[in-house]
Write an enzyme that holds these catalytic residues in place. Sequence first.
Site, PDB file in Angstrom:
ATOM      1  N   ILE A 107      -0.548   7.565  -2.393  1.00 20.37           N
ATOM      2  CA  ILE A 107       0.327   8.329  -3.288  1.00 20.37           C
ATOM      3  C   ILE A 107      -0.445   8.865  -4.499  1.00 20.37           C
ATOM      4  O   ILE A 107      -0.150   9.948  -5.004  1.00 20.37           O
ATOM      5  CB  ILE A 107       1.571   7.496  -3.716  1.00 20.37           C
ATOM      6  CG1 ILE A 107       2.656   8.420  -4.231  1.00 20.37           C
ATOM      7  CG2 ILE A 107       1.234   6.412  -4.728  1.00 20.37           C
ATOM      8  CD1 ILE A 107       3.186   9.407  -3.241  1.00 20.37           C
ATOM      9  N   SER A 114      -9.937   1.165  -9.182  1.00 22.52           N
ATOM     10  CA  SER A 114      -9.556   0.839  -7.819  1.00 22.52           C
ATOM     11  C   SER A 114     -10.701   0.040  -7.213  1.00 22.52           C
ATOM     12  O   SER A 114     -11.864   0.329  -7.494  1.00 22.52           O
ATOM     13  CB  SER A 114      -9.332   2.139  -7.037  1.00 22.52           C
ATOM     14  OG  SER A 114      -8.330   1.989  -6.055  1.00 22.52           O
ATOM     15  N   ARG A 115     -10.361  -0.954  -6.402  1.00 23.88           N
ATOM     16  CA  ARG A 115     -11.400  -1.857  -5.910  1.00 23.88           C
ATOM     17  C   ARG A 115     -12.309  -1.188  -4.888  1.00 23.88           C
ATOM     18  O   ARG A 115     -13.483  -1.498  -4.806  1.00 23.88           O
ATOM     19  CB  ARG A 115     -10.754  -3.103  -5.280  1.00 23.88           C
ATOM     20  CG  ARG A 115      -9.922  -3.897  -6.267  1.00 23.88           C
ATOM     21  CD  ARG A 115      -8.991  -4.836  -5.547  1.00 23.88           C
ATOM     22  NE  ARG A 115      -8.185  -4.126  -4.562  1.00 23.88           N
ATOM     23  CZ  ARG A 115      -7.353  -4.697  -3.703  1.00 23.88           C
ATOM     24  NH1 ARG A 115      -7.228  -6.001  -3.705  1.00 23.88           N
ATOM     25  NH2 ARG A 115      -6.663  -3.977  -2.846  1.00 23.88           N
ATOM     26  N   LYS A 159       7.304   3.593  -8.043  1.00 22.90           N
ATOM     27  CA  LYS A 159       8.435   2.827  -7.518  1.00 22.90           C
ATOM     28  C   LYS A 159       7.920   1.879  -6.444  1.00 22.90           C
ATOM     29  O   LYS A 159       6.933   2.215  -5.790  1.00 22.90           O
ATOM     30  CB  LYS A 159       9.539   3.735  -6.964  1.00 22.90           C
ATOM     31  CG  LYS A 159       9.099   4.790  -5.985  1.00 22.90           C
ATOM     32  CD  LYS A 159       8.743   4.543  -4.563  1.00 22.90           C
ATOM     33  CE  LYS A 159       9.255   3.468  -3.743  1.00 22.90           C
ATOM     34  NZ  LYS A 159       8.727   3.609  -2.323  1.00 22.90           N
TER      35      LYS A 159
HETATM   36  P1  NAP Z   1      -1.730   2.491  -0.505  1.00 27.48           P
HETATM   37  O1  NAP Z   1      -2.161   3.759   0.147  1.00 27.48           O
HETATM   38  O2  NAP Z   1      -1.856   1.220   0.233  1.00 27.48           O
HETATM   39  O3  NAP Z   1      -2.504   2.452  -1.879  1.00 27.48           O
HETATM   40  C1  NAP Z   1      -2.354   1.498  -2.839  1.00 27.48           C
HETATM   41  C2  NAP Z   1      -3.716   1.237  -3.475  1.00 27.48           C
HETATM   42  O4  NAP Z   1      -3.532   0.202  -4.418  1.00 27.48           O
HETATM   43  C3  NAP Z   1      -4.703   0.755  -2.461  1.00 27.48           C
HETATM   44  O5  NAP Z   1      -5.449   1.828  -1.953  1.00 27.48           O
HETATM   45  C4  NAP Z   1      -5.544  -0.239  -3.224  1.00 27.48           C
HETATM   46  O6  NAP Z   1      -6.725   0.381  -3.679  1.00 27.48           O
HETATM   47  C5  NAP Z   1      -4.738  -0.588  -4.464  1.00 27.48           C
HETATM   48  N1  NAP Z   1      -4.402  -2.016  -4.541  1.00 27.48           N
HETATM   49  C6  NAP Z   1      -4.545  -2.787  -5.620  1.00 27.48           C
HETATM   50  N2  NAP Z   1      -4.165  -4.032  -5.377  1.00 27.48           N
HETATM   51  C7  NAP Z   1      -3.754  -4.068  -4.105  1.00 27.48           C
HETATM   52  C8  NAP Z   1      -3.253  -5.090  -3.298  1.00 27.48           C
HETATM   53  N3  NAP Z   1      -3.073  -6.339  -3.746  1.00 27.48           N
HETATM   54  N4  NAP Z   1      -2.938  -4.778  -2.030  1.00 27.48           N
HETATM   55  C9  NAP Z   1      -3.127  -3.530  -1.551  1.00 27.48           C
HETATM   56  N5  NAP Z   1      -3.616  -2.505  -2.306  1.00 27.48           N
HETATM   57  C10 NAP Z   1      -3.918  -2.784  -3.579  1.00 27.48           C
HETATM   58  O7  NAP Z   1      -0.201   2.566  -0.942  1.00 27.48           O
HETATM   59  P2  NAP Z   1       0.622   3.853  -1.406  1.00 27.48           P
HETATM   60  O8  NAP Z   1       1.301   4.461  -0.241  1.00 27.48           O
HETATM   61  O9  NAP Z   1      -0.202   4.724  -2.276  1.00 27.48           O
HETATM   62  O10 NAP Z   1       1.783   3.127  -2.226  1.00 27.48           O
HETATM   63  C11 NAP Z   1       1.529   2.523  -3.480  1.00 27.48           C
HETATM   64  C12 NAP Z   1       2.816   2.487  -4.247  1.00 27.48           C
HETATM   65  O11 NAP Z   1       3.327   3.823  -4.349  1.00 27.48           O
HETATM   66  C13 NAP Z   1       3.908   1.667  -3.555  1.00 27.48           C
HETATM   67  O12 NAP Z   1       4.673   0.980  -4.511  1.00 27.48           O
HETATM   68  C14 NAP Z   1       4.769   2.714  -2.848  1.00 27.48           C
HETATM   69  O13 NAP Z   1       6.105   2.319  -2.715  1.00 27.48           O
HETATM   70  C15 NAP Z   1       4.636   3.884  -3.821  1.00 27.48           C
HETATM   71  N6  NAP Z   1       4.854   5.179  -3.185  1.00 27.48           N
HETATM   72  C16 NAP Z   1       4.254   5.511  -2.005  1.00 27.48           C
HETATM   73  C17 NAP Z   1       4.547   6.735  -1.395  1.00 27.48           C
HETATM   74  C18 NAP Z   1       3.926   7.192  -0.104  1.00 27.48           C
HETATM   75  O14 NAP Z   1       4.386   8.179   0.473  1.00 27.48           O
HETATM   76  N7  NAP Z   1       2.881   6.546   0.383  1.00 27.48           N
HETATM   77  C19 NAP Z   1       5.441   7.612  -1.997  1.00 27.48           C
HETATM   78  C20 NAP Z   1       5.965   7.292  -3.236  1.00 27.48           C
HETATM   79  C21 NAP Z   1       5.676   6.065  -3.809  1.00 27.48           C
HETATM   80  P3  NAP Z   1      -8.067  -0.501  -3.859  1.00 27.48           P
HETATM   81  O15 NAP Z   1      -8.168  -1.359  -2.640  1.00 27.48           O
HETATM   82  O16 NAP Z   1      -9.129   0.528  -3.971  1.00 27.48           O
HETATM   83  O17 NAP Z   1      -7.849  -1.297  -5.100  1.00 27.48           O
END
Ligand code: NAP
Length: 309
Positions: A15, A37-38, A91
């Site tokens: 996101i 970011s890690r 969110k």
């Molecule tokens: P994601 O692709 O998994 O990315 C989250 C990032 O957070 C990871 O790349 C990771 O980066 C970091 N992170 C830090 N601590 C973590 C942990 N304990 N476990 C996993 N990752 C961790 O997820 P996302 O889709 O962007 O979603 C993140 C948030 O945005 C969620 O709350 C989701 O509900 C919200 N969101 C997502 C979307 C969507 O379409 N995907 C839309 C709106 C809102 P590092 O490993 O580099 O630290």
Amino acid sequence: MNAVLQLGLVGFGKIARDQHLPAIEGTVGLELVAVASRHSHAEGVSSYPDIGSMLDAEPGIDAVILCMPPQPRFDAAHAALIAGKHVFLEKPPGATLSEVQALIALAERQGVSLFASWHSREAAAVAQAKAWLLGAEIHSASIAWKEDVRVWHPGQTWIWEPGGFGVFDPGINALSILTEVLPEPVRVLSAELDVPVNCAAPIAARLTLATGANTPIAAEFDFRQTGPQSWDISVETDKGSLVLANGGNTLAIDGAAQSVDVEAEYPRLYSRFADLVRRGESHVDLAPLQLVADAFLCGRARPTEAFYD
Ligand code: NAP
């Protein structure tokens, strides 16, 4: 505070790349100066492995944008608020209600802005649907929020862990729209949660909800939907029927498509955040998170087939 709000973003995942970066770039008065970011680096800005090192090295940051999953969100928000930074929460605003309440109190003590963003509330047709429903007598409502988790959340193992919300990760978007457009508070009567035997969070859920005045609302969430995807909310009223489809981006009244605003969820969120900071205010509406928490509190969990990504 800098004339241009200097931002540090934490959790450079899907996101952050898809929505936050372009929205920040397109918003006058905001500048992304660092990312923590890690495992990822952002082009053209300073990169740090964690929020602590980012805050130490970048004292000029005014606000921190938290884009990681909900489980590690509190610790990062706490660190940012203690450092006197304004905070923008993706969110859901946290993994629990109590932790978000602690953040509200801390932001107030620190005299900084806390913004719990609900991007689906900024979808193109939501404000119009809300205006149309105002004053209508609502007879019933229903939600169908069904998507293929393998398409939209590949490899996101955190979704299946405690605090990851499972199907409520997208489902809370529907609840954020519902609680925005209905003129009355919504409550949970019962819930059935299908939880894969190898996961901690539901892959599907059916909720029976009602308004305070007992208007019935049925909600179905499913992560196993292949083929056409559904992100739809229907409302039956004395004025006719309203359908908000495509995640709040299209609107039909009695079957007739209405012309709606442009799609600009994240630009709107950032304008709102910048405005809150300028005014020295916070905005945290817990209603969608409350409904998910209530579904877990009163729901019946049914073990279902194991899920493998
Ligand atoms: P994601 O692709 O998994 O990315 C989250 C990032 O957070 C990871 O790349 C990771 O980066 C970091 N992170 C830090 N601590 C973590 C942990 N304990 N476990 C996993 N990752 C961790 O997820 P996302 O889709 O962007 O979603 C993140 C948030 O945005 C969620 O709350 C989701 O509900 C919200 N969101 C997502 C979307 C969507 O379409 N995907 C839309 C709106 C809102 P590092 O490993 O580099 O630290």
